[in-house]
Design a protein around this motif. Sequence first.
Motif, PDB file in Angstrom:
ATOM      1  N   GLU A  53       3.305   6.169  -5.295  1.00  0.00           N
ATOM      2  CA  GLU A  53       3.294   6.147  -6.903  1.00  0.00           C
ATOM      3  C   GLU A  53       2.092   7.349  -7.446  1.00  0.00           C
ATOM      4  O   GLU A  53       2.249   8.120  -8.291  1.00  0.00           O
ATOM      5  N   GLY A  54       1.039   7.244  -6.449  1.00  0.00           N
ATOM      6  CA  GLY A  54       0.045   8.116  -6.584  1.00  0.00           C
ATOM      7  C   GLY A  54       0.700   9.521  -6.207  1.00  0.00           C
ATOM      8  O   GLY A  54       0.073  10.811  -7.251  1.00  0.00           O
TER       9      GLY A  54
ATOM     10  N   LEU B  70       0.789  -1.202   0.066  1.00  0.00           N
ATOM     11  CA  LEU B  70       0.179  -0.010   0.150  1.00  0.00           C
ATOM     12  C   LEU B  70       0.875   1.066   0.064  1.00  0.00           C
ATOM     13  O   LEU B  70       0.472   2.193  -0.679  1.00  0.00           O
TER      14      LEU B  70
ATOM     15  N   GLN C  29       1.921   2.013  -3.587  1.00  0.00           N
ATOM     16  CA  GLN C  29       0.879   2.589  -4.468  1.00  0.00           C
ATOM     17  C   GLN C  29       0.628   4.058  -4.005  1.00  0.00           C
ATOM     18  O   GLN C  29       0.417   4.842  -4.742  1.00  0.00           O
TER      19      GLN C  29
END
Length: 305
Positions: free
Chosen positions: A159-160, A153, A156
């Motif tokens: 990267e967001g 998580l 992620q």
Amino acid sequence: MKHFKQALWAAWVVCGMAAGQVELRPNQQYQGGAQVISSTLGIRFTLPKGWLGAFREEGGQAVLVLGSNSVEGVGLVIFIKDQTPAQVVAALNEAQDLGAGVVLELVGSVRTQGSRVTARYLNSQYVGRALALLGSRNHVVYFYAGPQKNEALYGQLLEGLAGSTKFQAPVAARPQPAPPAPTGVTRQWTQLLAGKMLKYFSSYNSGGGGGGISEQRTLHLCSDGSFAYLDESLTTINVPGASASSGGNGRVLGRWRIESATPNSAVLLLNVDGGGVERLRVEYEGDKTFLNGQRWFRVESDVCR
């Protein structure tokens, strides 16, 4: 990596909530999903949904601390000004000391791909992930740390953040003009607050017993028009079988004055040294003091002379 260590557990949550694309300012809190920008650094990005951000500036270090009510761990957005890419990479090559004897060691080596720099840190219970984006002059480091079970998580989320980041030309901070002398109701409010300190206590707990933040904030409003904002915070992370904690102290100085005064309310304007302006609504109900709708205690300052 001293500036990372100093910033890691320092959370500064003061008054107000911002949404939409907004300028990052000290003492301000931002909702997940908000588009935020630092015009003086030329960096803008979007906060992850479900993560609350608290922005802080001190001693030339700017950091946005991210916390969630449902996910264990802490996120950081660390702004780096006027350093070379090599200096950023060198800082990421160091182990991450989270305090209370918890140290995350670098796993493998720091990887550089164009303007992206990534690193992974680990100990027996915690994991840390860093993703830095290099600009032409200023840079930003995104960092998450917490239980190893959340590593995917964290990746992620990094990267967001990186995907939403845009660099632009920095805008120089404008000098603040001298304030007018207070008169009438404005003068009455100024006399009421001058020489006083306003105190507020708050706490935040993450989901699943994963820790939280508690802090005491004090705003000294001196008679010479200067102010000093002080905060004392304690952040903890708890996972089964282990815990870590770290304390932090923040201090911001500047000038204050009253504007838009009425008999029942006024706006407390804070001009922060080095740039930045905050406006807080101040009200009284009987002997109770409220800033932006939150109860603060008003007593004589032990700092102002």
